[in-house]
Design a protein around this motif. Structure first.
Motif, PDB file in Angstrom:
ATOM      1  N   ALA A  22      -2.722   6.168   5.459  1.00  0.00           N
ATOM      2  CA  ALA A  22      -1.613   6.022   6.407  1.00  0.00           C
ATOM      3  C   ALA A  22      -1.116   4.579   6.386  1.00  0.00           C
ATOM      4  CB  ALA A  22      -2.067   6.394   7.811  1.00  0.00           C
ATOM      5  N   GLU A  23       0.180   4.402   6.521  1.00  0.00           N
ATOM      6  CA  GLU A  23       0.760   3.054   6.524  1.00  0.00           C
ATOM      7  C   GLU A  23       0.119   2.185   7.607  1.00  0.00           C
ATOM      8  OE1 GLU A  23       2.664  -0.147   5.441  1.00  0.00           O
ATOM      9  OE2 GLU A  23       3.045   1.709   4.339  1.00  0.00           O
ATOM     10  N   SER A  24      -0.268   2.798   8.712  1.00  0.00           N
ATOM     11  CA  SER A  24      -0.883   2.044   9.817  1.00  0.00           C
ATOM     12  C   SER A  24      -2.228   1.431   9.435  1.00  0.00           C
ATOM     13  CB  SER A  24      -1.076   2.960  11.027  1.00  0.00           C
ATOM     14  OG  SER A  24      -1.914   4.060  10.686  1.00  0.00           O
ATOM     15  N   GLU A  25      -2.816   1.900   8.328  1.00  0.00           N
ATOM     16  CA  GLU A  25      -4.123   1.390   7.890  1.00  0.00           C
ATOM     17  C   GLU A  25      -4.004   0.287   6.839  1.00  0.00           C
ATOM     18  OE1 GLU A  25      -6.210   4.817   6.489  1.00  0.00           O
ATOM     19  OE2 GLU A  25      -6.136   5.836   8.422  1.00  0.00           O
ATOM     20  N   ARG A  26      -2.778  -0.096   6.504  1.00  0.00           N
ATOM     21  CA  ARG A  26      -2.556  -1.085   5.445  1.00  0.00           C
ATOM     22  C   ARG A  26      -3.360  -2.375   5.670  1.00  0.00           C
ATOM     23  NH1 ARG A  26       1.487  -2.457   1.549  1.00  0.00           N
ATOM     24  NH2 ARG A  26       2.710  -0.616   2.082  1.00  0.00           N
ATOM     25  N   GLU A  27      -3.309  -2.891   6.899  1.00  0.00           N
ATOM     26  CA  GLU A  27      -3.952  -4.176   7.167  1.00  0.00           C
ATOM     27  C   GLU A  27      -5.474  -4.124   7.078  1.00  0.00           C
ATOM     28  OE1 GLU A  27      -2.307  -7.019   7.203  1.00  0.00           O
ATOM     29  OE2 GLU A  27      -0.645  -5.668   6.750  1.00  0.00           O
ATOM     30  N   LYS A  33      -4.516  -3.760  -1.478  1.00  0.00           N
ATOM     31  CA  LYS A  33      -3.153  -3.607  -0.948  1.00  0.00           C
ATOM     32  C   LYS A  33      -2.116  -4.461  -1.668  1.00  0.00           C
ATOM     33  CE  LYS A  33      -3.906  -6.855   2.896  1.00  0.00           C
ATOM     34  NZ  LYS A  33      -4.180  -6.954   4.334  1.00  0.00           N
ATOM     35  N   ASP A  80       1.825   0.869  -4.160  1.00  0.00           N
ATOM     36  CA  ASP A  80       1.996   1.568  -2.877  1.00  0.00           C
ATOM     37  C   ASP A  80       2.151   3.065  -3.074  1.00  0.00           C
ATOM     38  OD1 ASP A  80       1.825  -0.835  -1.594  1.00  0.00           O
ATOM     39  OD2 ASP A  80       3.808  -0.750  -0.654  1.00  0.00           O
ATOM     40  N   PHE A 129      -0.236   5.004  -0.308  1.00  0.00           N
ATOM     41  CA  PHE A 129       0.213   5.340   1.041  1.00  0.00           C
ATOM     42  C   PHE A 129       1.031   6.624   1.097  1.00  0.00           C
ATOM     43  CE2 PHE A 129      -0.242   0.695   0.831  1.00  0.00           C
ATOM     44  CZ  PHE A 129      -1.187   0.513   1.838  1.00  0.00           C
ATOM     45  N   GLU A 178       3.150   9.217   4.191  1.00  0.00           N
ATOM     46  CA  GLU A 178       3.616   9.369   5.573  1.00  0.00           C
ATOM     47  C   GLU A 178       2.811  10.468   6.285  1.00  0.00           C
ATOM     48  OE1 GLU A 178       7.783  10.088   5.270  1.00  0.00           O
ATOM     49  OE2 GLU A 178       8.249   8.036   4.628  1.00  0.00           O
ATOM     50  N   ASP A 195       0.632  10.236   8.766  1.00  0.00           N
ATOM     51  CA  ASP A 195      -0.778   9.832   8.876  1.00  0.00           C
ATOM     52  C   ASP A 195      -1.563  10.094   7.592  1.00  0.00           C
ATOM     53  OD1 ASP A 195      -0.527   8.942  11.523  1.00  0.00           O
ATOM     54  OD2 ASP A 195      -0.835  10.964  12.303  1.00  0.00           O
ATOM     55  N   GLY A 196      -0.876   9.937   6.466  1.00  0.00           N
ATOM     56  CA  GLY A 196      -1.532  10.100   5.175  1.00  0.00           C
ATOM     57  C   GLY A 196      -1.563  11.517   4.651  1.00  0.00           C
TER      58      GLY A 196
END
Length: 283
Positions: A194-199, A206, A211, A215, A217, A219-220
């Motif tokens: 999920a993009e929210s997990e990138r960091e 990363k 990408d 990644f 959309e 939630d993966g």
């Protein structure tokens, strides 16, 4: 000239001080010396040529400061006992994916009729498709990827390893739908982060893995939704879907499969670390 053990010790400490894995020093020095692991440890007292040391030192410093993966410095990664070329256009293969391949091989070995056709969806460097083509010579292997750069890498790997794989460019199973091809087995290690997990990812991943291969959309889950939807018109009767998943996605992907294929037998399989990593559906 410095001795091999001195250079290895310096590089290991330097990497640790920069919060990198010290084992990279050993693997990278083996690469620069062009020796096997056993030769490497036998020659610890040998002097290293100046030009080899300078090239190795430059790579160690680059890895420490930028996070560039070892595999991008050497240009290859080992997978299932074979060497595959990799670069910035493809995902660096992980050991968990070897487990996916092993489960597919075991499933095929149980099938009396070996006249099967298999597709690796989102093939990247081609490790799954090529390994299965070499391990299962009686199975016809296809592979798809939307990235022309990734397909270039995969085709070169297939050629160098003499694997018989037919490659198609397109979005997941779209090329097979377009050509009205059907298959017995779908295998895929799609993008599932999920993009929210990138960091949360290391810079080695990363900043350097594409990408497109990491990644998705929803939630993966977007790639699984698309593959499963497209699979309806591609799969033959008595077929198999084998997917690598993120370890928290097991139940969600299982539901997607059962919603589309209610009669299927879906099994979640844990990887060597005890995490849900593979899902296999017998249709």
């Amino acid at each position: 000239m410095k001795k091999q053990y001195e250079v290895l010790r310096w590089a290991s400490v330097f990497l640790e001080e920069n919060n990198r894995e010290s084992r990279v020093a050993e693997l990278l020095l083996q690469h620069h010396l062009g020796v096997t692991r056993s030769q490497f440890f036998m020659n610890m007292q040998e002097h290293i040529p100046v030009e080899v040391y300078e090239a190795f030192k430059a790579d160690i410093e680059k890895h420490a400061t930028t996070g560039i993966p070892l595999q991008h410095l050497t240009g290859y990664e080992e997978f299932y006992g074979r060497r595959f070329s990799v670069n910035e256009h493809v995902l660096i293969p992980r050991p968990e994916t070897e487990e996916l391949v092993q489960h597919v091989i075991q499933a095929v070995d149980k099938v009396p009729n070996q006249n099967l056709r298999l597709v690796d969806v989102g093939t990247g460097s081609g490790v799954i498709a090529i390994t299965l083509a070499l391990e299962l010579p009686n199975v016809e292997v296809l592979a798809t990827d939307i990235s022309p750069e990734a397909l270039q890498v995969a085709k070169a790997n297939a050629a160098s390893l003499q694997a018989n794989v037919t490659f198609h460019q397109g979005d997941f199973l779209e090329p097979l739908n377009y050509q009205q091809k059907t298959v017995d087995i779908i295998v895929s290690n799609p993008p599932y982060i999920a993009e929210s997990e990138r960091e949360e990812l290391s810079d080695t991943v990363k900043l350097y893995d594409p990408d497109l291969a990491l990644f998705a959309e929803d939630d993966g889950l977007a790639a699984y939704k698309k593959i499963i939807k497209q699979a309806k018109s591609v799969l033959k009767e008595d077929s198999l879907i084998a997917l690598e998943i993120g370890y928290t996605q097991g139940e969600a992907v299982k539901k997607l499969l059962l919603d589309s294929f209610p009669q299927s037998e879906v099994k979640l399989i844990q990887d060597i670390n005890g995490k849900n990593r593979i899902i296999i559906a017998k249709l």
